[in-house]
Design an enzyme around this catalytic site. Structure first.
Site, PDB file in Angstrom:
ATOM      1  N   TYR A  29      -5.211  26.252  23.930  1.00 57.34           N
ATOM      2  CA  TYR A  29      -4.616  27.080  22.882  1.00 57.34           C
ATOM      3  C   TYR A  29      -5.500  27.093  21.638  1.00 57.34           C
ATOM      4  O   TYR A  29      -5.845  28.147  21.106  1.00 57.34           O
ATOM      5  CB  TYR A  29      -3.217  26.552  22.545  1.00 57.34           C
ATOM      6  CG  TYR A  29      -2.511  27.311  21.448  1.00 57.34           C
ATOM      7  CD1 TYR A  29      -1.852  28.497  21.723  1.00 57.34           C
ATOM      8  CD2 TYR A  29      -2.496  26.833  20.146  1.00 57.34           C
ATOM      9  CE1 TYR A  29      -1.191  29.207  20.723  1.00 57.34           C
ATOM     10  CE2 TYR A  29      -1.834  27.521  19.137  1.00 57.34           C
ATOM     11  CZ  TYR A  29      -1.187  28.707  19.427  1.00 57.34           C
ATOM     12  OH  TYR A  29      -0.543  29.395  18.439  1.00 57.34           O
ATOM     13  N   SER A  44      -3.498  31.468  14.498  1.00 56.52           N
ATOM     14  CA  SER A  44      -2.633  30.308  14.336  1.00 56.52           C
ATOM     15  C   SER A  44      -3.318  29.371  13.367  1.00 56.52           C
ATOM     16  O   SER A  44      -4.536  29.437  13.195  1.00 56.52           O
ATOM     17  CB  SER A  44      -2.452  29.610  15.696  1.00 56.52           C
ATOM     18  OG  SER A  44      -1.896  28.325  15.547  1.00 56.52           O
TER      19      SER A  44
END
Length: 166
Positions: free
Chosen positions: A67, A54
């Site tokens: 995350y 990401s």
């Protein structure tokens, strides 16, 4: 290719150990299991593994500590395993897309759009993955952002230790 991503969307001080471990289990340990299981099956001609991280693997975002931590760790996995397995003709690379039109942003997509943040079409991410599959590189991460071609993220090298002065 391997992709795993869930998020707790909880402020750092409020996240429970159960939430933290769940995010790590899916986003990092799940990826590790997949890569570990696939590498022995490549023949002598080698192959390519692309791990989806990401853009949070290259930066941080508020209230995404679990995350973001896992996505940084996935980048570390790519950068450490890639050069090692390149010696066996197995290329391990990562792709780090920004906000892409996938289910992980369903809960806040409207807010992003209202703030003028462009959402990346999945096809654009796929183009970046195909580029990495075809690439001779190993241990690199490419980022994908709206309106830009996918490209390698250039990490700065940290200076080595300095010799003690006599």
């Amino acid at each position: 290719m391997t992709s795993a991503g869930i998020d707790a969307q909880t402020p750092f001080t409020d996240i429970t150990a159960e939430e933290w471990n769940r995010v790590i289990g899916v986003n990092l340990t799940g990826v590790w299991h997949t890569v570990k299981a696939s590498v022995p099956h490549f023949g002598p001609s080698g192959g390519s593994v692309v791990i989806i991280s990401s853009s949070n693997g290259l930066r941080g975002t508020a209230n995404t500590a679990a995350y973001t931590s896992t996505k940084h760790a996935v980048v570390g996995l790519v950068r450490s395993a890639g050069p090692v397995y390149a010696l066996e003709s197995i290329r391990i690379n990562g792709i780090c897309p920004g906000f892409s039109d996938t289910r992980i942003i369903d809960g806040f997509k409207d807010g992003l759009v209202n703030e003028g943040i462009p959402i990346i079409e999945v096809d654009h991410v796929v183009d970046g993955i195909v580029d990495l599959i075809d690439s001779p590189d190993s241990g690199v991460c490419h980022f994908v952002q709206a309106g830009m071609e996918p490209q390698e993220f250039r990490f700065r090298n940290i200076p080595g230790p300095k010799a003690a002065q006599a």
